[in-house]
Write a protein that holds these residues in place. Structure first.
Motif, PDB file in Angstrom:
ATOM      1  N   VAL A  80       0.855  -1.191   0.000  1.00 34.69           N
ATOM      2  CA  VAL A  80       0.000   0.000   0.000  1.00 34.69           C
ATOM      3  C   VAL A  80       0.891   1.242   0.000  1.00 34.69           C
ATOM      4  O   VAL A  80       1.790   1.370   0.837  1.00 34.69           O
ATOM      5  CB  VAL A  80      -0.955   0.029   1.219  1.00 34.69           C
ATOM      6  CG1 VAL A  80      -1.941   1.179   1.088  1.00 34.69           C
ATOM      7  CG2 VAL A  80      -1.703  -1.295   1.339  1.00 34.69           C
ATOM      8  N   VAL A  81       0.640   2.115  -0.962  1.00 34.06           N
ATOM      9  CA  VAL A  81       1.496   3.294  -1.147  1.00 34.06           C
ATOM     10  C   VAL A  81       0.691   4.570  -0.935  1.00 34.06           C
ATOM     11  O   VAL A  81      -0.368   4.752  -1.546  1.00 34.06           O
ATOM     12  CB  VAL A  81       2.084   3.311  -2.582  1.00 34.06           C
ATOM     13  CG1 VAL A  81       2.860   4.605  -2.829  1.00 34.06           C
ATOM     14  CG2 VAL A  81       2.992   2.113  -2.813  1.00 34.06           C
ATOM     15  N   GLY A  82       1.202   5.460  -0.100  1.00 34.72           N
ATOM     16  CA  GLY A  82       0.645   6.804   0.031  1.00 34.72           C
ATOM     17  C   GLY A  82       1.443   7.731  -0.876  1.00 34.72           C
ATOM     18  O   GLY A  82       2.660   7.831  -0.714  1.00 34.72           O
ATOM     19  N   ASN A 105       2.534 -12.244  -4.818  1.00 29.68           N
ATOM     20  CA  ASN A 105       1.365 -12.710  -4.062  1.00 29.68           C
ATOM     21  C   ASN A 105       0.610 -11.581  -3.369  1.00 29.68           C
ATOM     22  O   ASN A 105      -0.311 -11.837  -2.591  1.00 29.68           O
ATOM     23  CB  ASN A 105       1.825 -13.732  -3.010  1.00 29.68           C
ATOM     24  CG  ASN A 105       2.520 -14.891  -3.675  1.00 29.68           C
ATOM     25  OD1 ASN A 105       1.985 -15.470  -4.617  1.00 29.68           O
ATOM     26  ND2 ASN A 105       3.729 -15.211  -3.236  1.00 29.68           N
ATOM     27  N   ALA A 106       1.007 -10.342  -3.651  1.00 31.64           N
ATOM     28  CA  ALA A 106       0.424  -9.205  -2.912  1.00 31.64           C
ATOM     29  C   ALA A 106      -0.755  -8.577  -3.648  1.00 31.64           C
ATOM     30  O   ALA A 106      -0.858  -8.646  -4.867  1.00 31.64           O
ATOM     31  CB  ALA A 106       1.497  -8.154  -2.673  1.00 31.64           C
ATOM     32  N   THR A 107      -1.630  -7.934  -2.868  1.00 35.20           N
ATOM     33  CA  THR A 107      -2.633  -7.013  -3.408  1.00 35.20           C
ATOM     34  C   THR A 107      -1.999  -5.630  -3.308  1.00 35.20           C
ATOM     35  O   THR A 107      -1.485  -5.277  -2.252  1.00 35.20           O
ATOM     36  CB  THR A 107      -3.895  -7.022  -2.514  1.00 35.20           C
ATOM     37  OG1 THR A 107      -4.345  -8.364  -2.422  1.00 35.20           O
ATOM     38  CG2 THR A 107      -4.970  -6.129  -3.065  1.00 35.20           C
ATOM     39  N   ALA A 108      -2.036  -4.861  -4.401  1.00 42.20           N
ATOM     40  CA  ALA A 108      -1.309  -3.586  -4.389  1.00 42.20           C
ATOM     41  C   ALA A 108      -2.216  -2.430  -4.798  1.00 42.20           C
ATOM     42  O   ALA A 108      -2.943  -2.528  -5.793  1.00 42.20           O
ATOM     43  CB  ALA A 108      -0.118  -3.672  -5.339  1.00 42.20           C
ATOM     44  N   PHE A 109      -2.181  -1.352  -4.019  1.00 37.56           N
ATOM     45  CA  PHE A 109      -2.972  -0.170  -4.373  1.00 37.56           C
ATOM     46  C   PHE A 109      -2.419   1.084  -3.683  1.00 37.56           C
ATOM     47  O   PHE A 109      -1.690   0.978  -2.695  1.00 37.56           O
ATOM     48  CB  PHE A 109      -4.458  -0.348  -4.013  1.00 37.56           C
ATOM     49  CG  PHE A 109      -4.714  -0.648  -2.569  1.00 37.56           C
ATOM     50  CD1 PHE A 109      -4.661  -1.950  -2.093  1.00 37.56           C
ATOM     51  CD2 PHE A 109      -5.011   0.372  -1.668  1.00 37.56           C
ATOM     52  CE1 PHE A 109      -4.902  -2.238  -0.751  1.00 37.56           C
ATOM     53  CE2 PHE A 109      -5.261   0.099  -0.328  1.00 37.56           C
ATOM     54  CZ  PHE A 109      -5.199  -1.214   0.127  1.00 37.56           C
ATOM     55  N   ASP A 110      -2.796   2.242  -4.232  1.00 32.45           N
ATOM     56  CA  ASP A 110      -2.350   3.530  -3.674  1.00 32.45           C
ATOM     57  C   ASP A 110      -3.446   4.151  -2.812  1.00 32.45           C
ATOM     58  O   ASP A 110      -4.630   3.884  -2.995  1.00 32.45           O
ATOM     59  CB  ASP A 110      -2.053   4.527  -4.804  1.00 32.45           C
ATOM     60  CG  ASP A 110      -0.779   4.207  -5.555  1.00 32.45           C
ATOM     61  OD1 ASP A 110      -0.133   3.196  -5.238  1.00 32.45           O
ATOM     62  OD2 ASP A 110      -0.452   4.967  -6.479  1.00 32.45           O
ATOM     63  N   VAL A 111      -2.993   5.043  -1.941  1.00 30.67           N
ATOM     64  CA  VAL A 111      -3.899   5.843  -1.117  1.00 30.67           C
ATOM     65  C   VAL A 111      -3.522   7.302  -1.349  1.00 30.67           C
ATOM     66  O   VAL A 111      -2.346   7.644  -1.304  1.00 30.67           O
ATOM     67  CB  VAL A 111      -3.673   5.487   0.377  1.00 30.67           C
ATOM     68  CG1 VAL A 111      -4.361   6.468   1.280  1.00 30.67           C
ATOM     69  CG2 VAL A 111      -4.130   4.069   0.676  1.00 30.67           C
ATOM     70  N   SER A 112      -4.514   8.158  -1.605  1.00 31.70           N
ATOM     71  CA  SER A 112      -4.234   9.583  -1.799  1.00 31.70           C
ATOM     72  C   SER A 112      -4.779  10.354  -0.610  1.00 31.70           C
ATOM     73  O   SER A 112      -5.994  10.498  -0.470  1.00 31.70           O
ATOM     74  CB  SER A 112      -4.903  10.066  -3.092  1.00 31.70           C
ATOM     75  OG  SER A 112      -4.784  11.458  -3.188  1.00 31.70           O
ATOM     76  N   ALA A 113      -3.887  10.815   0.257  1.00 35.57           N
ATOM     77  CA  ALA A 113      -4.340  11.556   1.441  1.00 35.57           C
ATOM     78  C   ALA A 113      -3.340  12.661   1.772  1.00 35.57           C
ATOM     79  O   ALA A 113      -3.060  12.917   2.949  1.00 35.57           O
ATOM     80  CB  ALA A 113      -4.533  10.608   2.611  1.00 35.57           C
ATOM     81  N   GLY A 114      -2.804  13.296   0.741  1.00 32.26           N
ATOM     82  CA  GLY A 114      -1.844  14.381   0.951  1.00 32.26           C
ATOM     83  C   GLY A 114      -0.691  13.920   1.822  1.00 32.26           C
ATOM     84  O   GLY A 114      -0.246  12.763   1.740  1.00 32.26           O
ATOM     85  N   CYS A 115      -0.231  14.808   2.683  1.00 31.31           N
ATOM     86  CA  CYS A 115       0.923  14.478   3.530  1.00 31.31           C
ATOM     87  C   CYS A 115       0.581  13.406   4.566  1.00 31.31           C
ATOM     88  O   CYS A 115       1.472  12.883   5.226  1.00 31.31           O
ATOM     89  CB  CYS A 115       1.435  15.729   4.235  1.00 31.31           C
ATOM     90  SG  CYS A 115       1.929  17.002   3.087  1.00 31.31           S
TER      91      CYS A 115
END
Ligand code: COA
Length: 330
Positions: A80-82, A105-115
């Protein structure tokens, strides 16, 4: 319920250093003003062709965190990437990191929450671990803010930099490293800090994208005041939730936007600056990446000792803010 524990940290920043003195040569500013008003002395700026894009920096930080954890990428269930500065609108930075690492084997996604992106990502992983949906995860905060800096705006250009930090989080039925994370947002104030333009009206956006890149815009003064207030309030909530007092916190690892904000927060919490980790002088504000970079540096400097309570606290675009209390378990 299993607990989430940080078992490895890593960071990666571009090689190129842009000092305040360098900035003096390209805009009407001074080392004296920047140091006095922000605490920043230099920042890192990525260079084209040097494998220093957002996904590259995130991958570099992740490899170091995995090495410290003694785990292979195949063991990861989640990445998980911010970030607010992905290399592409899609696919996500997390998927690009997954591919670079071979975390098949991972589930991968981004999170957008500024700083606050790193804390939002950490909370997501913590919840997944507590639910039993994930055993091992990478949580990353990464930015290439140089891609949206308006070099004609001295009020923001001097503040920002590029970099990445990552942590490996592992489930453990006997230990709970992430005690709790508390998150807030106030979308009514989105226009205090945002990227210009957008793609709501697609034909216009397609035209303007070519003429005008997306640039960071900020109203610094109102943000400054809210930053201290929001971070102090959410920290008090987190302390109360865990029946802890300020004096129980061994180290505060705050978002690094301005040294004066950090001083204000420490004062409001009654925590002496000796127990607050700062590296803003070296990197400036790297948004989602400030907390995981600082956490990694503090860890490698031996400042995090088993059993210590550590406070992570953030504030940023959205507006978003949050606090997480860790009990260091490694
Ligand atoms: N170099 C020299 N002078 C500068 C400058 C620079 N880089 N940037 C601004 N100035 C000038 C301004 O033009 C202004 O001049 P004036 O009084 O003649 O109009 C003066 O310095 C004061 O500007 P101001 O914006 O009031 O400064 P400030 O003390 O509020 O500091 C920030 C500006 C951006 C450093 C500060 O407001 C801040 O850190 N804000 C919060 C940032 C933040 O939290 N971001 C969100 C979380 S990521």
């Amino acid at each position: 319920m299993p607990g989430a524990n940080i078992i490895g940290t890593g960071s990666s920043v571009p090689k190129r250093i842009l000092s305040n003195k360098d900035l003096e040569t390209i805009m009407n500013t001074s080392d004296e003003w920047i140091t006095r008003r922000t605490g920043i002395k230099e920042r890192r700026i990525s260079t084209k062709g040097r494998n220093e894009n957002t996904a590259d920096l995130a991958t570099g930080a992740s490899l170091k965190a995995l090495e410290m954890a003694g785990l292979s990428p195949e063991s990861l269930d989640m990445v998980v990437v911010g970030t607010v500065t992905p290399d592409r609108q899609f696919p996500s930075t997390a998927c690009m990191v997954q591919a670079a690492l071979g975390a098949d084997n991972a589930t991968a996604f981004d999170v957008s929450a500024g700083c606050s992106g790193f804390l939002y990502a950490l909370s997501t992983v913590d919840n997944a671990i507590q639910c039993g949906n994930c055993k091992t995860a990478l949580v990353i905060g990464v930015e290439r803010l140089s891609s949206i800096i308006n070099w004609h705006d001295r009020g923001t250009a001097v503040l920002l930099g590029d970099g990445a930090g990552a942590v490996v989080v592992a489930a453990n039925k006997k230990k709970k490293g992430v005690l709790s994370t508390h998150l807030r947002s106030d979308g009514k104030l989105w226009d205090l800090l945002y990227s210009s333009d957008g793609n709501t009206y697609l034909p216009t956006a397609l035209k303007t994208i070519r003429l005008k890149p997306y640039l960071l815009k900020m109203k610094g003064n109102p943000l400054f005041k809210r930053a201290i207030e929001c971070m102090a309030t959410i920290t008090k909530e987190a302390l109360e939730h865990n029946s802890l007092k300020s004096e129980d916190i061994r180290l505060v690892v705050p978002h690094q936007a301005n040294i004066r904000i950090i001083w204000g927060l420490a004062k409001s919490l009654g925590i002496p600056m000796e127990r607050v980790y700062t590296n803003i002088h070296k990197y400036g504000n790297t948004s989602s990446a400030t907390i995981p970079i600082a956490l990694d540096e503090a860890n490698r400097e031996g400042l995090l000792v088993k059993g210590d309570h550590v406070l992570l606290v953030s504030f940023g675009a959205g507006l978003t803010w949050g606090a997480s209390i860790l009990k260091w378990t490694t």
